[in-house]
Design a protein around this motif. Sequence first.
Motif, mmCIF file in Angstrom:
data_model
loop_
_atom_site.group_PDB
_atom_site.id
_atom_site.type_symbol
_atom_site.label_atom_id
_atom_site.label_comp_id
_atom_site.label_asym_id
_atom_site.label_seq_id
_atom_site.Cartn_x
_atom_site.Cartn_y
_atom_site.Cartn_z
ATOM 1 N N GLY A 43 42.515 7.552 -62.780
ATOM 2 C CA GLY A 43 41.443 6.768 -63.417
ATOM 3 C C GLY A 43 41.726 5.279 -63.399
ATOM 4 N N SER A 46 39.930 1.323 -64.182
ATOM 5 C CA SER A 46 38.493 1.511 -64.391
ATOM 6 C C SER A 46 38.194 2.491 -65.512
ATOM 7 C CB SER A 46 37.829 1.979 -63.097
ATOM 8 O OG SER A 46 37.894 0.959 -62.139
ATOM 9 N N ALA A 47 38.925 3.592 -65.535
ATOM 10 C CA ALA A 47 38.738 4.530 -66.645
ATOM 11 C C ALA A 47 39.200 3.857 -67.935
ATOM 12 C CB ALA A 47 39.539 5.810 -66.399
ATOM 13 N N HIS A 48 40.307 3.142 -67.824
ATOM 14 C CA HIS A 48 40.886 2.465 -68.966
ATOM 15 C C HIS A 48 39.903 1.466 -69.569
ATOM 16 C CE1 HIS A 48 44.309 1.201 -71.314
ATOM 17 N NE2 HIS A 48 44.052 -0.059 -71.036
ATOM 18 N N ALA A 49 39.176 0.763 -68.696
ATOM 19 C CA ALA A 49 38.245 -0.255 -69.170
ATOM 20 C C ALA A 49 36.957 0.359 -69.709
ATOM 21 C CB ALA A 49 37.924 -1.237 -68.046
ATOM 22 N N SER A 50 36.758 1.639 -69.445
ATOM 23 C CA SER A 50 35.468 2.229 -69.789
ATOM 24 C C SER A 50 35.518 3.149 -70.998
ATOM 25 C CB SER A 50 34.911 3.012 -68.598
ATOM 26 O OG SER A 50 34.997 2.240 -67.428
ATOM 27 N N SER A 51 36.517 4.044 -71.010
ATOM 28 C CA SER A 51 36.549 4.999 -72.114
ATOM 29 C C SER A 51 37.972 5.482 -72.336
ATOM 30 C CB SER A 51 35.643 6.196 -71.798
ATOM 31 O OG SER A 51 36.204 7.406 -72.243
ATOM 32 N N ARG A 52 38.418 5.371 -73.566
ATOM 33 C CA ARG A 52 39.792 5.773 -73.873
ATOM 34 C C ARG A 52 39.975 7.260 -73.570
ATOM 35 N NH1 ARG A 52 42.561 7.075 -79.577
ATOM 36 N NH2 ARG A 52 44.736 7.023 -78.898
ATOM 37 N N MET A 53 38.947 8.052 -73.901
ATOM 38 C CA MET A 53 39.086 9.493 -73.713
ATOM 39 C C MET A 53 39.249 9.828 -72.233
ATOM 40 S SD MET A 53 39.431 12.182 -75.407
ATOM 41 C CE MET A 53 38.907 11.724 -77.051
ATOM 42 N N LEU A 54 38.446 9.185 -71.405
ATOM 43 C CA LEU A 54 38.528 9.429 -69.969
ATOM 44 C C LEU A 54 39.886 8.959 -69.428
ATOM 45 C CD1 LEU A 54 36.720 10.506 -67.672
ATOM 46 C CD2 LEU A 54 36.019 8.144 -67.206
ATOM 47 N N ALA A 57 42.230 11.729 -70.504
ATOM 48 C CA ALA A 57 41.945 13.084 -70.015
ATOM 49 C C ALA A 57 42.179 13.228 -68.514
ATOM 50 C CB ALA A 57 40.506 13.475 -70.370
ATOM 51 N N LEU A 58 41.829 12.196 -67.724
ATOM 52 C CA LEU A 58 42.030 12.305 -66.272
ATOM 53 C C LEU A 58 43.513 12.499 -65.914
ATOM 54 C CD1 LEU A 58 39.449 9.743 -64.786
ATOM 55 C CD2 LEU A 58 39.414 12.230 -64.512
ATOM 56 N N ARG B 98 35.682 -3.580 -75.813
ATOM 57 C CA ARG B 98 34.867 -3.381 -74.608
ATOM 58 C C ARG B 98 34.040 -2.105 -74.731
ATOM 59 N NH1 ARG B 98 39.356 -3.832 -69.871
ATOM 60 N NH2 ARG B 98 39.386 -6.062 -69.560
ATOM 61 N N GLU B 99 34.708 -1.058 -75.201
ATOM 62 C CA GLU B 99 34.011 0.221 -75.303
ATOM 63 C C GLU B 99 32.869 0.124 -76.319
ATOM 64 O OE1 GLU B 99 35.473 4.717 -75.529
ATOM 65 O OE2 GLU B 99 37.127 3.319 -75.155
ATOM 66 N N HIS B 117 34.208 -1.178 -61.479
ATOM 67 C CA HIS B 117 34.547 -0.005 -62.280
ATOM 68 C C HIS B 117 33.592 1.147 -61.997
ATOM 69 C CE1 HIS B 117 37.686 -2.113 -64.167
ATOM 70 N NE2 HIS B 117 36.972 -2.821 -65.019
ATOM 71 N N ILE B 124 35.760 8.885 -58.190
ATOM 72 C CA ILE B 124 36.516 9.973 -58.823
ATOM 73 C C ILE B 124 35.578 11.138 -59.150
ATOM 74 C CG2 ILE B 124 38.141 10.592 -60.644
ATOM 75 C CD1 ILE B 124 38.711 7.656 -61.032
ATOM 76 N N CYS B 182 34.189 14.093 -71.689
ATOM 77 C CA CYS B 182 34.485 12.800 -72.308
ATOM 78 C C CYS B 182 33.202 12.103 -72.743
ATOM 79 C CB CYS B 182 35.260 11.909 -71.342
ATOM 80 S SG CYS B 182 36.943 12.506 -71.064
#
Lengths: 297, 189, 674
Positions: A43, A46-54, A57-58, B98-99, B117, B124, B182
């Motif tokens: 992830g 990009s995953a980090h910048a978008s959603s903590r859960m993602l 989880a990835l 950000r979220e 992003h 993915i 998620c």
Amino acid sequence: MKVAYFPGCSMHGTSREYGESLHAVAEPLGVELDEVRDWNCCGASSAHASSRMLAVALPARSLALAEAQGHEQLLAPCAACYNRLAGARHEIAEDAELAGHVKRILARPFENRVAVLNAVEVLRDLGETIKAKATSPLKGLKVACYYGCLLVRPAAVTRFDDPEDPSSMEAVVKACGAEPVAWRMRLECCGGGFSLSRKPSVVRLGRAILEDARKAGADAIAVACPMCHSNLDFRQKAMARDGEDKPPMPIVFITQVVGLALGIAPEKLGMQRHFVSTKRVTSRGNGEATAPAAEVG
Amino acid sequence: MSAHEDAHHPVPRTLADKVRAATGLNPARCYQCGKCSAGCPMAAETTLRPHDVMRLVNQDRPDRLMDDESIWLCLGCETCAARCPNECEPARVTDAVREIVAAARPDAAPRAIRAFHAAFLDQIRKHGRLGEMGLIMGYKLRSGHLFADAAAAPGMMSRGKLAFVADKVEDVEDVRRIFAGCAAHGEEG
Amino acid sequence: MARIGVFVCHCGENIGRTVDCHAVAEALGQVPGVAHAVDYKYMCSDPGQQLIKAAIAEKQLTGVVVAACSPHMHEKTFRRAASSAGLNPFTCEMANVREHCSWIHEDRASATAKAIDLSRMMVEKVKRNVPLSTIRIPVTRRALVIGGGIAGIQAALDIADGGAEVVLVEKAPSIGGHMSQLSETFPTLDCSQCILTPRMVEVYQHPRIRLMSWSEVESVEGYIGNFKVTIRKKARGVDEDKCNGCGACTRACPNKRIPSEFDCGLGKRPAIYVPFPQAVPNLPVVDRARCTLLIARSKGKKDACMKCVEACQRGAIDFEQKDRFVTEEVGAIVVATGYQLYEIGRDQGGRKDLHGYGEYGYGTIPDVIDGMQFERLASASGPTAGRILRPSDGREPRTIVFLQCVGSRDPAKGIEYCSKICCMYVAKHAMLYRHKENGGRAVVFYMDIRAAGKGYDEFTRRAIEEEGAEYVRGRVSRMYRDGDVIKVVGFDTLGGEPFGVDADMVVLATAMRPQPGIESLAQKLSVSYDRHGFINEAHPKLRPVETNTAGVFVAGACQAPRDIPDSVSMASATASKVLGLFSNEMLEREPTVARVDAAICAGCFHCERVCPYGAVTHMEVKDRQGNVLKVVADVNPGVCQGCGTCVATCPSKSVELQGFTDEQVWAQIQAFLG
């Protein structure tokens, strides 16, 4: 030693030579790499910048797969993958509520048992073996060891070395018979995450790193991160100031340094794949200076 | 009191409360010493530096944080967190902001960064792994930077660094389930 | 038949807001054995106490329960009232319905019910109380002061001037402590040694002060008024009676390259040395780890050097000397062991909770020094004779950066507290540098300027307004050596922009920490300390110089970061406490101590092993002919603190805590359950 191996996406693409050189040195050093079957992308930022859960989880899916394969340790040579995998492992271990959610989302058995290792700590711990097998072709080669941000931070996650004054990579370089230089930019971020989206930032940050390595008298910069590598290698031409006429700075993977020390041919280490010629490094090795260097960037 | 609310878990109202609920970090610990901003590699380019972000979180000013691209320029290098004397972890606070901000205004991030992003996560979702060619094409379409770095492609290819066919996870459905899980969690939480 | 009076206090709104005090009084009035129950707004007030006294007389009460605040607060008040009305004071007790009830609950009905329970329980206890009398113990009018810095010196002088004898123990070769190392003192800029050394001499010459330098406290026994202290007199290598302090030995010693502790490593000293010229006593000490002769002897080789012995005209050098132990009897102890400075290195002496500053190079960057080193540079008696010079190359720095709060206020490094004095001495340093180096730049990185004190804020303002110190609000992220300069990477939070300085020297205002070994000393004295090792005072506001062990007092920076005036004030306060204690012929103590029933004690001495105060002794039980029948445990009431650990341990139930007998405690529990 046998470890689960998490190649990560760039080992198959932009950083093929990292994967190639890792495989080339693994065998002589007695490391068996058992690739995690059906691993998925961590992830990254990009995953980090978008959603903590993602972002948790990835990586957790791949950790669960390694666990199912019976492993207790997983090697993630890419510093970014390492950071995300080790970070996810840490967050899940620290936060029971999060762990519950992750398990539910993964819908597969997951005990969070697998320790995540990076290439530098594995090589550091193999220092004696490297020293014993090194044929000392790198004597006198001055190497600036570049950690960047993802290997040593956050300290609570990475833990394998001092976050402000690490010495692992220098130890590996020394074991290879080369000479680590003292310089000050080794922990600064190169901006790799913005390589595509914000070129001017990357140029500014990368330039400072290259200039400091040069000032310290380095012949090459050693890295353990595909993002740092492609940034400093591919973008190096853009980082040069107008009218500047300085010899290009080879950016080599730490595994390539080890490979050369062990007497492995440069082509087997993928040294011909670099944008910046690695001749300054390979010419010291046993192999011929084979790297063609079409300067693009 | 709503169904979710009780004395021990009040529904977060302020930005600081929301950040605390999401991360477990207490932004009020920030005493504005600026050590984060002194070490931030992006401080030269951003109008809001890490300590400004902490300040605006504590002052409950999501508007100020949204009006500016600064929070999207955090590289996540964690230098601020490593050196924060009061263990505030500005990088993680910025992640949470950000979220929160993106949930309120999906177009808050600068286009290029959003494009990157989105293209990345798209890869993915599609393949379980990152196809760099796909990423670059996806990014270019989304960002509008169609010709940037175009000259690089041949060099990449001649070095065997760009694969046209993306590597793929066999059980890609499993990865997609994680994305869905998620997303569902985000809506609940 | 018991006739108990119950007095329920509203404590203004403190209890009354949450507890229905009138309902409590009414409910208690119904309890068998309660002859009288009332509530009142302020029971501790004079009319409140009158209420109790009147009731005792009118209703012929046999016991009193005051349902109010904590007994820590007012037990004495109410017992005195009960006593003046003719009751035994120990038949008066308090039910704590404030801290244990009103302050921690919100629901009025259940808080009221709980207050009734607490009061009922106390009634059952008081029904079973027996009259007790206070314990009287003798006092040795002699004090021990541990630590010969300014706090210890002041305490010793004040006590001795008050007429009592003092034993002053200092672990270093000389008294004087850190104050003797300082150049000038804030906020008056008077010379530190000039005001200190007369005091040091006064200590030395005082007929009632016995000074033991190069000595440490080995063990402490006993209790208030009656301590027995064993002191280790470390082998000095010099006969104190023969030496006249001429200095011939130190001049003769060939090994003169040892970093001087007094000069913080910036100057050198020989292996036999007096730490500084004004040292008191003016007696040299042999550095046993560095003396050529002693090193050779320890390796079984022959004596390699006899220079000092040859130089000494009085035959005072004595390499055979061993550590000696002396025992002193004292009635009170003052702890004044002072502080050390936090160091930014990776090694924190095994302390896992402390971390160094990797971002500042872990103390490896040349010309990055701490505040005490700057004092030595600035001091006229220092290694540079008062010139500010770089240790690395002896050059005059043109730019000095001062960093405040290094270690302090930095929980990530393990210290969350403010060291209190740094804002002041950094302003002083900046001024001293600006006075000495015309046109030199003094940049101070600070977070807040904390200058509360007489003339203090004026002093820091003067540094900024008149003396040209540049104050930048922000913490420094990183420092590194670049060629000849130290790059200081900071941020000006007020200007809102990165702020970097190329410094020739950096001075770190590092945190104040208690001296190493404070924990083990505190354990010997049975006094508590916080997680940093600072000695805990008995009460943060009302008993600031007492400790939780009676007869042991605390002064200066071993209790918390302190400046000189604070330390001196505390020291004088301890002296007044000690002299107050010594003004008594006998001491009175509460009788809530353990008592052994010799008839049933089996002599297993479990109690002796668990007693934290060493209060249990052995007692022989003899028959009429004087034959020893058995040996049983006995509790010294002077030492016993009434903790009850022995009671819980005793297998034969032969030891009981007076005022807290099993019967009383059971009755309370029964009352609650019933």
